[in-house]
Write a protein that holds these residues in place. Sequence first.
Motif, PDB file in Angstrom:
ATOM      1  N   PHE A  12       0.805  -1.213   0.000  1.00  0.00           N
ATOM      2  CA  PHE A  12       0.000   0.000   0.000  1.00  0.00           C
ATOM      3  C   PHE A  12       0.841   1.269   0.000  1.00  0.00           C
ATOM      4  CE2 PHE A  12      -3.166  -3.082   1.224  1.00  0.00           C
ATOM      5  CZ  PHE A  12      -4.269  -2.645   0.510  1.00  0.00           C
ATOM      6  N   ILE A  13       1.877   1.287   0.811  1.00  0.00           N
ATOM      7  CA  ILE A  13       2.614   2.537   0.992  1.00  0.00           C
ATOM      8  C   ILE A  13       3.811   2.646   0.061  1.00  0.00           C
ATOM      9  CG2 ILE A  13       3.623   4.081   2.730  1.00  0.00           C
ATOM     10  CD1 ILE A  13       2.162   2.423   4.828  1.00  0.00           C
ATOM     11  N   GLN A  14       4.308   1.514  -0.433  1.00  0.00           N
ATOM     12  CA  GLN A  14       5.392   1.532  -1.409  1.00  0.00           C
ATOM     13  C   GLN A  14       6.688   2.158  -0.899  1.00  0.00           C
ATOM     14  OE1 GLN A  14       5.034   0.666  -5.261  1.00  0.00           O
ATOM     15  NE2 GLN A  14       4.061  -0.755  -3.876  1.00  0.00           N
ATOM     16  N   LYS A  15       6.997   1.912   0.373  1.00  0.00           N
ATOM     17  CA  LYS A  15       8.298   2.378   0.858  1.00  0.00           C
ATOM     18  C   LYS A  15       9.231   1.177   0.895  1.00  0.00           C
ATOM     19  CE  LYS A  15       7.368   6.710   2.071  1.00  0.00           C
ATOM     20  NZ  LYS A  15       7.227   7.438   0.820  1.00  0.00           N
ATOM     21  N   ASP A  16      10.403   1.361   0.368  1.00  0.00           N
ATOM     22  CA  ASP A  16      11.288   0.215   0.199  1.00  0.00           C
ATOM     23  C   ASP A  16      11.680  -0.432   1.523  1.00  0.00           C
ATOM     24  OD1 ASP A  16      12.446  -1.299  -1.928  1.00  0.00           O
ATOM     25  OD2 ASP A  16      14.375  -0.785  -1.033  1.00  0.00           O
ATOM     26  N   TYR A  17      11.805   0.392   2.575  1.00  0.00           N
ATOM     27  CA  TYR A  17      12.242  -0.192   3.842  1.00  0.00           C
ATOM     28  C   TYR A  17      11.230  -1.201   4.389  1.00  0.00           C
ATOM     29  CZ  TYR A  17       9.097   3.100   6.185  1.00  0.00           C
ATOM     30  OH  TYR A  17       7.988   3.790   6.603  1.00  0.00           O
ATOM     31  N   LEU A  18       9.956  -1.023   4.037  1.00  0.00           N
ATOM     32  CA  LEU A  18       8.922  -1.957   4.502  1.00  0.00           C
ATOM     33  C   LEU A  18       9.154  -3.340   3.906  1.00  0.00           C
ATOM     34  CD1 LEU A  18       5.846   0.383   4.177  1.00  0.00           C
ATOM     35  CD2 LEU A  18       6.761  -0.556   6.286  1.00  0.00           C
ATOM     36  N   GLN A  19       9.471  -3.332   2.632  1.00  0.00           N
ATOM     37  CA  GLN A  19       9.726  -4.582   1.928  1.00  0.00           C
ATOM     38  C   GLN A  19      10.971  -5.256   2.489  1.00  0.00           C
ATOM     39  OE1 GLN A  19      12.463  -6.330  -0.521  1.00  0.00           O
ATOM     40  NE2 GLN A  19      12.338  -4.158  -0.993  1.00  0.00           N
ATOM     41  N   ARG A  20      11.996  -4.458   2.786  1.00  0.00           N
ATOM     42  CA  ARG A  20      13.235  -5.021   3.350  1.00  0.00           C
ATOM     43  C   ARG A  20      12.973  -5.580   4.749  1.00  0.00           C
ATOM     44  NH1 ARG A  20      16.664  -0.550   3.431  1.00  0.00           N
ATOM     45  NH2 ARG A  20      15.515   0.576   1.844  1.00  0.00           N
ATOM     46  N   THR A  21      12.142  -4.852   5.518  1.00  0.00           N
ATOM     47  CA  THR A  21      11.791  -5.355   6.851  1.00  0.00           C
ATOM     48  C   THR A  21      11.052  -6.678   6.733  1.00  0.00           C
ATOM     49  OG1 THR A  21      11.494  -3.045   7.430  1.00  0.00           O
ATOM     50  CG2 THR A  21      10.735  -4.674   9.025  1.00  0.00           C
ATOM     51  N   GLY A  22      10.085  -6.722   5.808  1.00  0.00           N
ATOM     52  CA  GLY A  22       9.316  -7.946   5.595  1.00  0.00           C
ATOM     53  C   GLY A  22      10.230  -9.108   5.261  1.00  0.00           C
ATOM     54  N   PHE A  23      11.181  -8.842   4.381  1.00  0.00           N
ATOM     55  CA  PHE A  23      12.112  -9.884   3.964  1.00  0.00           C
ATOM     56  C   PHE A  23      12.964 -10.352   5.150  1.00  0.00           C
ATOM     57  CE2 PHE A  23      16.303 -11.090   2.234  1.00  0.00           C
ATOM     58  CZ  PHE A  23      15.904 -12.174   1.467  1.00  0.00           C
ATOM     59  N   PHE A  24      13.446  -9.397   5.910  1.00  0.00           N
ATOM     60  CA  PHE A  24      14.306  -9.700   7.051  1.00  0.00           C
ATOM     61  C   PHE A  24      13.549 -10.526   8.096  1.00  0.00           C
ATOM     62  CE2 PHE A  24      16.304  -8.431  11.102  1.00  0.00           C
ATOM     63  CZ  PHE A  24      17.575  -8.898  10.841  1.00  0.00           C
ATOM     64  N   LEU A  25      12.309 -10.131   8.374  1.00  0.00           N
ATOM     65  CA  LEU A  25      11.496 -10.859   9.346  1.00  0.00           C
ATOM     66  C   LEU A  25      11.244 -12.291   8.872  1.00  0.00           C
ATOM     67  CD1 LEU A  25       8.937  -8.060  10.204  1.00  0.00           C
ATOM     68  CD2 LEU A  25      10.510  -9.135  11.804  1.00  0.00           C
ATOM     69  N   LEU A  26      11.004 -12.408   7.576  1.00  0.00           N
ATOM     70  CA  LEU A  26      10.747 -13.741   7.038  1.00  0.00           C
ATOM     71  C   LEU A  26      12.005 -14.605   7.167  1.00  0.00           C
ATOM     72  CD1 LEU A  26       8.471 -14.397   4.089  1.00  0.00           C
ATOM     73  CD2 LEU A  26      10.480 -15.800   4.319  1.00  0.00           C
ATOM     74  N   LEU A  27      13.145 -13.973   6.931  1.00  0.00           N
ATOM     75  CA  LEU A  27      14.417 -14.697   7.051  1.00  0.00           C
ATOM     76  C   LEU A  27      14.615 -15.206   8.483  1.00  0.00           C
ATOM     77  CD1 LEU A  27      17.113 -15.425   5.610  1.00  0.00           C
ATOM     78  CD2 LEU A  27      18.009 -13.273   6.468  1.00  0.00           C
ATOM     79  N   ILE A  28      14.368 -14.339   9.457  1.00  0.00           N
ATOM     80  CA  ILE A  28      14.517 -14.746  10.858  1.00  0.00           C
ATOM     81  C   ILE A  28      13.497 -15.837  11.191  1.00  0.00           C
ATOM     82  CG2 ILE A  28      14.545 -13.935  13.250  1.00  0.00           C
ATOM     83  CD1 ILE A  28      16.634 -12.546  11.734  1.00  0.00           C
ATOM     84  N   ILE A  57       7.865  -7.918  -4.650  1.00  0.00           N
ATOM     85  CA  ILE A  57       6.455  -8.023  -4.298  1.00  0.00           C
ATOM     86  C   ILE A  57       6.020  -9.456  -3.987  1.00  0.00           C
ATOM     87  CG2 ILE A  57       5.479  -8.313  -6.614  1.00  0.00           C
ATOM     88  CD1 ILE A  57       4.252  -5.860  -3.952  1.00  0.00           C
ATOM     89  N   LEU A  58       6.841 -10.448  -4.323  1.00  0.00           N
ATOM     90  CA  LEU A  58       6.405 -11.839  -4.183  1.00  0.00           C
ATOM     91  C   LEU A  58       6.101 -12.202  -2.727  1.00  0.00           C
ATOM     92  CD1 LEU A  58       5.800 -14.440  -5.682  1.00  0.00           C
ATOM     93  CD2 LEU A  58       8.182 -15.083  -5.477  1.00  0.00           C
ATOM     94  N   GLY A  59       6.713 -11.488  -1.804  1.00  0.00           N
ATOM     95  CA  GLY A  59       6.463 -11.741  -0.385  1.00  0.00           C
ATOM     96  C   GLY A  59       4.997 -11.588  -0.025  1.00  0.00           C
ATOM     97  N   ILE A  60       4.296 -10.793  -0.797  1.00  0.00           N
ATOM     98  CA  ILE A  60       2.873 -10.568  -0.556  1.00  0.00           C
ATOM     99  C   ILE A  60       2.114 -11.887  -0.695  1.00  0.00           C
ATOM    100  CG2 ILE A  60       2.096 -10.072  -2.931  1.00  0.00           C
ATOM    101  CD1 ILE A  60       1.311  -7.926   0.040  1.00  0.00           C
ATOM    102  N   PHE A  61       2.690 -12.811  -1.428  1.00  0.00           N
ATOM    103  CA  PHE A  61       2.090 -14.128  -1.605  1.00  0.00           C
ATOM    104  C   PHE A  61       2.691 -15.127  -0.603  1.00  0.00           C
ATOM    105  CE2 PHE A  61       2.263 -18.324  -3.655  1.00  0.00           C
ATOM    106  CZ  PHE A  61       0.918 -18.532  -3.903  1.00  0.00           C
TER     107      PHE A  61
END
Lengths: 273, 422
Positions: A24-40, A90-94
């Motif tokens: 929704f907000i399209q800020k890159d740091y959100l996507q990086r946070t999402g990725f990092f959380l998924l990694l952990i 964007i694939l993390g959304i899935f």
Amino acid sequence: MESIILVSILLYLLSTVGYFAYLFIQKDYLQRTGFFLLLIGFLFHTLTIVYGFIKGGHLPVSNMHETLSFAGWAIAGVFLGIQFKFNLKILGIFAAPILTGIMITVSQLPNEPAAATKIFKSFWLVSHVSVIFIGEAGFALACGLGILYLLQENEIKTKKHRFFFKRLPSLEMLDNIGYVCIVVGFAMLTLGLITGFVYAKAVWGRFWSWDPKEVWAGITWLFYAVLLHERLTVGWRGRRSAIMAIIGFVVLIFTFLGVNLFMEGHHETFTRF
Amino acid sequence: MLDIVLLGINHNTAPIELRECIAFSEDQSKSALHSLMRKTFIKEALLFSTCNRVEVLVVTDDSARAVAETKGFIAEFNKIPLEQFEGSLYVHEGNEAVRHVFRVAASLDSMIVGEPQILGQIKEAYRTAIEEKTSGVILNRLLHRTFFVAKKIRSETGIGDRAVSISYAAVELARKIFGVLEAKKVLLIGAGEMAELAVEHLIRGKVDQVWVANRTFENGVALAKQFNGQAIGFEEIPESLKTVDIIISSTGAPDYVIRPDQVKGVIRKRKNRPLFFIDIAVPRDIDPDINRLSNSYVYDIDDLKGIIDENIEDRQKEAIKGERIVDEAVIGFREWYESLDVVPTIIALRNKMTAIAEAELKKTLQASMISEQEAKAIRKMADSLINKILHDPTQFLKRNGMHENKSFYIDSVRKLFKLDDY
């Protein structure tokens, strides 16, 4: 053990939140946070599987709880690999919500250790199971990419550039990565079937026994074989390929779960509720 | 106290006929800056002139007189009577001037909101002012803040995100279909300004090859040369569809130039690779039914206009966020600006003390019989008394801790010591 599963659920859930916020907000740091959380989350998830391995002395796929957890783990692993290779933001959304859903289901399923039999310790079984699940993870992501492709294609085709047009990458990118996922999935599925045959020969004395699971695995394999063949020869790509990837995954889910619920066979015990 | 004043005209306040009379060319702006600096009340100056606006930014110690001087300067320099443009001129002072500069640089005040050229043009104007040494402490700070604010707005809002011209919208679409444009082949059918512009954008996106098809082959060859491409015959178009990926059409033909059956025939040979048709012609060149074929996309001029309208609306929504960033930045700048006033206050305070000491010393040393050596000692004592007395107030004024009430304290000090009436 339970608490580690809860931690990974929480991390996957937060990752989902991060990815949706990114949508929704399209800020890159959100996507990086999402990725990092998924990694952990994936690391904690790995811990639970290692724990199961040590406790049971074999690959933890002896009941539905463990099998589903393993399938989710494979999806997370393949997702991280694809993300690392292609940086498809964007694939993390899935992937993230699916992982969350799988792990919540896992936590609700009883984890009764099945009677430790010798068959779990076979090298062929371990390879059979792990390779099949990596393949399934590839197909799951291909399905996700197919859905994203159809969303984006629809906006371009109807000339109504609403929500997804600027949020999703190009059609070509979605199509290419989906193709990679299917190739990986197909290679792993093929390998998984072969190791399964070898194992079946060793245990039951025959390669193929018309077990429903075997039949449906064969159907799935043929389905993806046709998809790949058509792509390579006449260039089935784009919309049709995306739809096929989604249908293929539905068939796959039926092979994985449906067969165990509605039919019987020698795979039943491993995926019993 | 110094003040920032801005005078200007833009596309909203003045018609082009007037703007071109007042515009300053690059060479003119240098001499214009110098004549501005020769005015009595102007301490710093910056001149910014584009086809849509002329802005004069000055720092002055008397804004009313500086405005009059600047108006006079514009009339004099452009040899145009003041009455003719005074009605179109806007004057901003202090915060409003700062806000205006921020908004202009961030392209919030542009004819097409979010257009990116304006920031570069302001940088250019600032460089000229630096070279001509007409920019001082205040303008330097203001302009650096301006560049910062403009960049921030560009990166934190979607103000410049989406295409607002036909040719850019077409390229943006091509990117959404093909991802990278490298190794893609373009076919230009016919000629036309918009079509050629789109091809140029595509070339900048590093497309592999450009083919040009024109009814008059010679014209095609000439155009192909311009794009470093290759001319093909008009009758070769159906065949070329096997190879090309992006087709831009803009002919004067009354009928469709490409029909669905022609595209259907090549889909298999293309191995279903996508085809993107951009139809800029009226009447249309590309049969819209082609859009129904798989992996084929047709956009005509109205489709592209529709996208642009949506994008412009989007930009306007984003501009609201930009205004908020500007508001914050204006407050930030004002705080800095006021802190600047501490230094003159301290200097004024010291000057006052020194003046009192001088007067008293004069009286004392005249009245009594004091030797040279004793006089020296007394002067020294007076100096160190001033230093000791001023030490704490100076420290207080310079301290960072009183941010909110700075203007209040400065005001009090000025009143207590009567620094403002000489």
